[in-house]
Write a protein that holds these residues in place. Sequence first.
Motif, PDB file in Angstrom:
ATOM      1  N   ARG A   3       0.844  -1.194   0.000  1.00 42.24           N
ATOM      2  CA  ARG A   3       0.000   0.000   0.000  1.00 42.24           C
ATOM      3  C   ARG A   3       0.874   1.238   0.000  1.00 42.24           C
ATOM      4  N   SER A  36      -9.327  -3.059  -2.852  1.00 43.12           N
ATOM      5  CA  SER A  36      -8.850  -2.475  -1.591  1.00 43.12           C
ATOM      6  C   SER A  36      -9.397  -1.060  -1.471  1.00 43.12           C
ATOM      7  N   ARG A  38      -9.800   2.755   0.459  1.00 44.19           N
ATOM      8  CA  ARG A  38      -9.028   3.732   1.217  1.00 44.19           C
ATOM      9  C   ARG A  38      -9.929   4.582   2.119  1.00 44.19           C
ATOM     10  N   GLU A  84      -7.946   1.705  -4.068  1.00 44.84           N
ATOM     11  CA  GLU A  84      -6.719   1.348  -4.759  1.00 44.84           C
ATOM     12  C   GLU A  84      -7.093   0.846  -6.154  1.00 44.84           C
TER      13      GLU A  84
END
Length: 251
Positions: A3, A36, A38, A84
Amino acid sequence: MGRRPHPKNQMGQKSPFPRLYGRHAVFAALDNPERSFRKLYLTPLTSKTLVIPPGLQVQYGDDHDLGRLCPADAPHQGFVLEVEPLENVWLGDILKQANDGDNRPILVLDQVTDPHNVGAMMRSALAFNARAIVTQDRHSPAESGVLARSASGALEQLPWVRTVNLARALGEIGDAGFWRIALDGRAEATIESALGTNQPALVMGSEGDGLRNLTMENCDQAAKLPISGVESLNVSNAAAIALYACARRGL
């Protein structure tokens, strides 16, 4: 997946990460186990309509606040999700899944740059059971809220191969047994006759210039749609018709 450092991210501040907006695009992303997250932005009202995944950072604001995170006049509907980018899909994995007797197509885009068109073609490709969409990495839009909204959830479900060299990718597709059909309004054959019983890869050109010569050289056949009264169709409409023709075979 590693990340990247999380930037300070206040309402309205630009972000290097894709921001998806609108109920359908955001819910589809939240349901995607490969995605993913955020940060999720909600209004007090929309926060009551979903189950927030554990550990996901949430910031609340009014409609105007969320509007500052999106393109002007974007219909965010009270949902904005910063994510992501999805991992790139390897073409070899798609080709390994191509079994004899399964004639699902691959959709290949040659420098189609409009995110509305690419998103719409993703939606059609998913609707008509295509295997994947293939684009050239440098000459196609990145993930964005515009593309995700046009795709209407298909961004999260349809495998997306982004390749550096489209001609080489077409070579691999041909070696795997696909019949590479270049959609070209000047062709003599129609899409129905070109399809036959082959496993097709439909190759679509850019909105303005069409297919490049190098791309045409790496296709097996050119074909046209049986249209009249107009010279051409929007590339996303043409893709939908070609994908429908693939799905209709054998019915």
